[in-house]
Scaffold this motif. Sequence first.
Motif, PDB file in Angstrom:
ATOM      1  N   LEU A 119       0.822  -1.213   0.000  1.00  5.11           N
ATOM      2  CA  LEU A 119       0.000   0.000   0.000  1.00  5.11           C
ATOM      3  C   LEU A 119       0.856   1.264   0.000  1.00  5.11           C
ATOM      4  CD1 LEU A 119      -2.860  -1.016   2.450  1.00  5.11           C
ATOM      5  CD2 LEU A 119      -2.833  -1.124  -0.049  1.00  5.11           C
ATOM      6  N   GLU A 120       2.145   1.126   0.278  1.00  2.23           N
ATOM      7  CA  GLU A 120       3.079   2.256   0.256  1.00  2.23           C
ATOM      8  C   GLU A 120       3.829   2.353  -1.075  1.00  2.23           C
ATOM      9  OE1 GLU A 120       3.110   4.414   2.775  1.00  2.23           O
ATOM     10  OE2 GLU A 120       1.595   3.175   3.745  1.00  2.23           O
ATOM     11  N   ASP A 121       3.567   1.452  -1.994  1.00  2.00           N
ATOM     12  CA  ASP A 121       4.270   1.425  -3.278  1.00  2.00           C
ATOM     13  C   ASP A 121       3.955   2.686  -4.083  1.00  2.00           C
ATOM     14  OD1 ASP A 121       5.712  -0.890  -4.997  1.00  2.00           O
ATOM     15  OD2 ASP A 121       4.558   0.439  -6.317  1.00  2.00           O
ATOM     16  N   PRO A 122       4.926   3.216  -4.821  1.00  2.55           N
ATOM     17  CA  PRO A 122       4.660   4.418  -5.622  1.00  2.55           C
ATOM     18  C   PRO A 122       3.710   4.181  -6.806  1.00  2.55           C
ATOM     19  CG  PRO A 122       6.953   3.705  -5.875  1.00  2.55           C
ATOM     20  CD  PRO A 122       6.333   2.835  -4.845  1.00  2.55           C
ATOM     21  N   VAL A 126      -0.070  -1.122  -8.458  1.00  6.08           N
ATOM     22  CA  VAL A 126       0.342  -2.049  -7.396  1.00  6.08           C
ATOM     23  C   VAL A 126      -0.532  -1.843  -6.164  1.00  6.08           C
ATOM     24  CG1 VAL A 126       2.220  -2.644  -5.807  1.00  6.08           C
ATOM     25  CG2 VAL A 126       2.705  -2.280  -8.232  1.00  6.08           C
ATOM     26  N   ARG A 127      -0.754  -0.586  -5.788  1.00  7.16           N
ATOM     27  CA  ARG A 127      -1.603  -0.309  -4.618  1.00  7.16           C
ATOM     28  C   ARG A 127      -3.039  -0.772  -4.869  1.00  7.16           C
ATOM     29  NH1 ARG A 127       0.727   4.664  -5.236  1.00  7.16           N
ATOM     30  NH2 ARG A 127      -1.293   5.695  -5.451  1.00  7.16           N
ATOM     31  N   GLU A 128      -3.535  -0.577  -6.092  1.00  2.00           N
ATOM     32  CA  GLU A 128      -4.894  -1.016  -6.423  1.00  2.00           C
ATOM     33  C   GLU A 128      -5.016  -2.532  -6.353  1.00  2.00           C
ATOM     34  OE1 GLU A 128      -8.259  -0.505  -9.938  1.00  2.00           O
ATOM     35  OE2 GLU A 128      -6.209   0.152 -10.319  1.00  2.00           O
ATOM     36  N   ALA A 129      -4.026  -3.248  -6.859  1.00  6.19           N
ATOM     37  CA  ALA A 129      -4.038  -4.708  -6.788  1.00  6.19           C
ATOM     38  C   ALA A 129      -3.974  -5.169  -5.336  1.00  6.19           C
ATOM     39  CB  ALA A 129      -2.871  -5.293  -7.588  1.00  6.19           C
ATOM     40  N   ALA A 130      -3.172  -4.483  -4.519  1.00  5.17           N
ATOM     41  CA  ALA A 130      -3.044  -4.863  -3.109  1.00  5.17           C
ATOM     42  C   ALA A 130      -4.357  -4.663  -2.349  1.00  5.17           C
ATOM     43  CB  ALA A 130      -1.919  -4.081  -2.442  1.00  5.17           C
TER      44      ALA A 130
END
Length: 192
Positions: A119-122, A126-130
């Motif tokens: 959730l901290e990924d830029p 990636v955040r949406e998939a997480a």
Amino acid sequence: DILELAVGDPDFDVKLAARRALVKLGPEVAGIATVYIVEVLGENDHECEGAARMIFAEEAARTLRELATDNGVSEQIAQVAVSLIPMANWRTGEAIGKVLRDLCEAHRCWGVARLIEFLEDPSDKVREAAVSALGCLAFNAPPEVKPALAAAKDKDASFFVREAAMKGYQRVDQELEMFTRCKIVHSTPGRI
């Protein structure tokens, strides 16, 4: 060959039959399947980039979900499933969440901790998939999932991440509420 069918065949019925065959072949084959998925994802092959790579990641997550019924390789399956997040879209994220949901609690908690780190990924994707994966944990979500989804739905810079986090939060919240309601309704007097 059966593993290639389970992940890459264009016919859905063939993929489903191949996945079921993999499960019946036992834990040794499940271990080989997860190694194969890692190897293919690790290749820097120009034929498996972009959309093709996302499709492979989604099918790999679905195959891992079928294999997750075997506890002999659940730790390895959790690691492979979570490693798919950086190349995932929201559908793959949901498939990964379903893989983790089907695993034993210890491996699910390891995967959840890793998803929360994503959730901290830029990268918005990636955040949406997480958050999509976290939302699919539903009633198997550990306590730290709900606050993580709440923070993402309120504070993330991306509209798509906030929207996915809101859906995931509602899914987790409803499942917890339904689980509690069922426990109360189906309990005997004095045993809530």
